[in-house]
Design an enzyme around this catalytic site. Structure first.
Site, PDB file in Angstrom:
ATOM      1  N   SER A 198       0.817  -1.196   0.000  1.00  0.00           N
ATOM      2  CA  SER A 198       0.000   0.000   0.000  1.00  0.00           C
ATOM      3  C   SER A 198       0.856   1.254   0.000  1.00  0.00           C
ATOM      4  O   SER A 198       2.030   1.235   0.338  1.00  0.00           O
ATOM      5  CB  SER A 198      -0.892   0.016   1.233  1.00  0.00           C
ATOM      6  OG  SER A 198      -0.074   0.136   2.384  1.00  0.00           O
ATOM      7  N   LYS A 199       0.219   2.310  -0.395  1.00  0.00           N
ATOM      8  CA  LYS A 199       0.880   3.584  -0.556  1.00  0.00           C
ATOM      9  C   LYS A 199       1.602   4.075   0.698  1.00  0.00           C
ATOM     10  O   LYS A 199       2.702   4.569   0.647  1.00  0.00           O
ATOM     11  CB  LYS A 199      -0.191   4.612  -0.920  1.00  0.00           C
ATOM     12  CG  LYS A 199       0.166   5.440  -2.136  1.00  0.00           C
ATOM     13  CD  LYS A 199      -0.960   6.402  -2.432  1.00  0.00           C
ATOM     14  CE  LYS A 199      -1.280   6.330  -3.921  1.00  0.00           C
ATOM     15  NZ  LYS A 199      -2.435   7.098  -4.310  1.00  0.00           N
ATOM     16  N   ARG A 200       0.922   3.958   1.831  1.00  0.00           N
ATOM     17  CA  ARG A 200       1.445   4.527   3.069  1.00  0.00           C
ATOM     18  C   ARG A 200       2.751   3.887   3.492  1.00  0.00           C
ATOM     19  O   ARG A 200       3.613   4.525   4.060  1.00  0.00           O
ATOM     20  CB  ARG A 200       0.411   4.394   4.204  1.00  0.00           C
ATOM     21  CG  ARG A 200      -0.677   5.439   4.197  1.00  0.00           C
ATOM     22  CD  ARG A 200      -0.154   6.830   4.470  1.00  0.00           C
ATOM     23  NE  ARG A 200      -0.074   7.575   3.237  1.00  0.00           N
ATOM     24  CZ  ARG A 200       0.775   8.563   2.952  1.00  0.00           C
ATOM     25  NH1 ARG A 200       1.627   8.968   3.807  1.00  0.00           N
ATOM     26  NH2 ARG A 200       0.789   9.165   1.810  1.00  0.00           N
ATOM     27  N   LYS A 201       2.842   2.605   3.240  1.00  0.00           N
ATOM     28  CA  LYS A 201       3.957   1.864   3.816  1.00  0.00           C
ATOM     29  C   LYS A 201       5.059   1.552   2.822  1.00  0.00           C
ATOM     30  O   LYS A 201       6.077   1.004   3.170  1.00  0.00           O
ATOM     31  CB  LYS A 201       3.432   0.566   4.433  1.00  0.00           C
ATOM     32  CG  LYS A 201       2.455   0.850   5.549  1.00  0.00           C
ATOM     33  CD  LYS A 201       1.765  -0.409   6.004  1.00  0.00           C
ATOM     34  CE  LYS A 201       0.744  -0.050   7.074  1.00  0.00           C
ATOM     35  NZ  LYS A 201      -0.058  -1.201   7.465  1.00  0.00           N
ATOM     36  N   ASN A 202       4.820   1.860   1.569  1.00  0.00           N
ATOM     37  CA  ASN A 202       5.794   1.539   0.545  1.00  0.00           C
ATOM     38  C   ASN A 202       5.489   2.402  -0.663  1.00  0.00           C
ATOM     39  O   ASN A 202       4.347   2.718  -0.905  1.00  0.00           O
ATOM     40  CB  ASN A 202       5.656   0.068   0.140  1.00  0.00           C
ATOM     41  CG  ASN A 202       6.971  -0.658   0.250  1.00  0.00           C
ATOM     42  OD1 ASN A 202       8.031  -0.067   0.063  1.00  0.00           O
ATOM     43  ND2 ASN A 202       6.916  -1.912   0.556  1.00  0.00           N
TER      44      ASN A 202
END
Length: 485
Positions: A255-259
């Site tokens: 996902s965007k937030r984590k990667n």
RNA sequence: GCCCCCAUCGUCUAGUCAGGCCUAGGACACUGGAUUUUCGAUCCAGCGACAGGGGUUCGAAUCCCCUUGGGGGUACCA
């Protein structure tokens, strides 16, 4: 040789082009190439809220950047177009009509509010499964037709059998059996007349002649609904292969937030497209000989669906990508590397000198983006560095001062060509004749000339800089050391 | 909650389908050494895993069951 496979990638244009899309595209495209088939791009823009032409354009350009181009698609057309689902609405409507006429689907007039309530109630009661309660199932054709005529908003739902089981086979994971009673009466057509993924996907895959559906694991649990649809429509099942999802370091779905998930991000970071493709391919496939660096053609040659990774949940590991990208950079012919750096973005005044600088930089590059900061000193005299850097460890100011003052004299012996070998000889003579430790002499000069303790090879860098700049910088360093501004 | 998938070094994996060739191989990262003009690159070495428990078998990382753990799904999103 197997028969030609027609495969596809079917992204939804709802945001930045995702690495997961590329990951899946790689295997689909490789299979098509290997078997002499075709690889198609289909835009699944059936979510009117979230889809955007801008996103579609970015997806196309990102896939092209990765050289994952397609044989049929919305831009280039093909015999089974259009390839944008929003342009195929009539086709889905017809199919829906067929299903309703055949009794395998039915109109449902339940409001979103009622459905939300229903779900909440089912959850609260702790039912072993939640889903549509079939309220509109037995409405009767006449009654339903009447409501539709009256303009009542409605969806079309698939009539899932209450009993029995649905069986299918995934070429990677084997046979699956699902209890029909646990399956929802899936919505096939939304109240705005657009199909849901499930309908559009099944219809298009069949109409477009798709033989192998290779997609992410998140689809696995909706396959039974698709099987029911294929059956209701009288269409044969394609081969199914569900790839494991890419993960964040914490193992959740990437996902965007984590990667960073946007292909554009990798491009902007200075990763090479072939390195990203290699890396992504390695997440789902391994060569029998264990080789990890391989090109797309290598993959096409070696791809064996049975060797696709079904089990692990690959975590996206940027460190390994960095390593791999460095390997690809170093494998590039110098001219090609220069072209890539130029395409990546270089101030025009620096372009001309790239050819001299890149050989010095190349072996310590992980990404194209590092070229700029690492080559700054070639274009501007170092400023702002701490004068203390000029004094190597275990040496005193006097040592640095002696080197800086002596060096210009030794430079006189270096011919006008100002070549690295002669420069090295000059440094060597300075160290020998003054009884100074060679490594430390290098360090003083390195800092004076580059402003940094970590640099490309010194004498080669001096050769590129030229006599004038070197003398100027050494002089400035001497003054700096003396505390002058 | 319910349904489904998965389980080998910190990470990516080979080996699992066809049990013995596995005192588990490779890669990244990390550590040490060599080399060097710093950093890097390179070469060498080291560290480091079969989730747990039951079976089956002469023999299990490989087959079966349970537990645990992770993941996905459960939308008029895809």
């Amino acid at each position: 040789m197997t028969s030609p496979a027609r495969t596809r990638i079917a992204p939804s244009p709802t945001g930045d082009p995702h690495v997961g899309t590329a990951y899946v595209a790689i295997f689909n495209r490789a299979l098509a190439r290997q078997t002499g088939g075709q690889f198609l791009l289909r835009i699944e823009d059936t979510d009117r809220e979230r889809s955007s032409p801008a996103s579609e354009a970015m997806i196309l350009s990102s896939l092209r950047w990765l050289e994952l181009d397609w044989d049929e698609g919305p831009d280039c057309g093909g015999p089974h177009g259009p390839y944008r689902q929003s342009e195929r609405l009539e086709i889905y409507r017809e199919h829906a009509r067929r299903l309703v006429d055949g009794g395998q689907a039915y109109p449902c007039f339940c409001t979103p509010e009622r459905l939300a309530e229903l779900r909440a109630r089912q959850k609260a009661e702790g039912l072993d499964h939640v889903g549509y309660d079939g309220c509109c199932r037995e409405l009767g054709r006449a009654a339903a037709a009447e409501k539709i005529r009256a303009g009542a908003p409605h969806v079309i739902r698939l009539r899932v059998p209450d009993a029995g089981e649905t069986v299918f086979r995934d070429d990677l994971r084997g046979e699956f059996t699902f209890q029909n009673r646990l399956l929802d009466d899936q919505v096939l057509v939304k109240s705005d007349g657009y199909p849901t993924y499930h309908l559009a996907n099944v219809v298009d895959d069949h109409l477009m002649g798709i033989t192998h559906v290779i997609r992410a694991e998140e689809w696995l649990s909706s396959v039974p609904k698709h099987v029911l649809l294929y059956r209701a429509l009288g269409y044969p099942m394609p081969h199914l292969l569900h790839l494991p999802l890419l993960r964040n370091p914490d193992r959740s779905k990437i996902s965007k937030r984590k990667n960073p998930v946007s292909i554009a991000w990798y491009r902007a970071q200075g990763y090479l497209p072939e390195a990203l493709v290699n890396f992504l391919a390695l997440m789902g496939f391994s060569l029998p000989d264990g080789r990890e660096l391989f090109s797309f053609p290598d993959l096409v040659e070696a791809l064996d669906l049975g060797r696709l990774n079904a089990s692990a949940a690959p975590v996206f590991n940027l460190e390994k990508l960095d390593w791999m990208n460095g390997e690809y950079i170093r494998a590039l012919p110098l001219k090609e590397l220069a072209a890539r750096v130029r395409a990546f973005g270089v101030p025009p005044e620096r372009e001309a000198r790239l050819a001299e600088i890149l050989p010095l930089l190349r072996e310590r590059l992980k990404t194209l983006a590092e070229v700029a900061p690492r080559s700054d000193f070639f274009f501007a005299d170092p400023a702002g560095y701490d004068p203390a850097l000029l004094v190597p460890r275990k040496c005193d100011r006097e040592f640095a001062r002696a080197v800086l003052e002596a060096f210009p004299h030794y430079l006189e012996a270096v011919g006008p060509a100002f070549e690295a070998a002669a420069l090295e000889a000059a440094v060597d003579r300075l160290a020998a004749e003054r009884g100074l430790k060679r490594g430390n002499v290098f360090m003083v000069l390195r800092v004076a000339v580059t402003g940094s303790t970590a640099t490309p090879p010194l004498v080669e860098s001096m050769a590129v800089l030229g006599r004038e700049a070197v003398l100027r910088r050494v002089g400035a360093a001497a003054r700096r050391l003396a505390g002058e501004p």
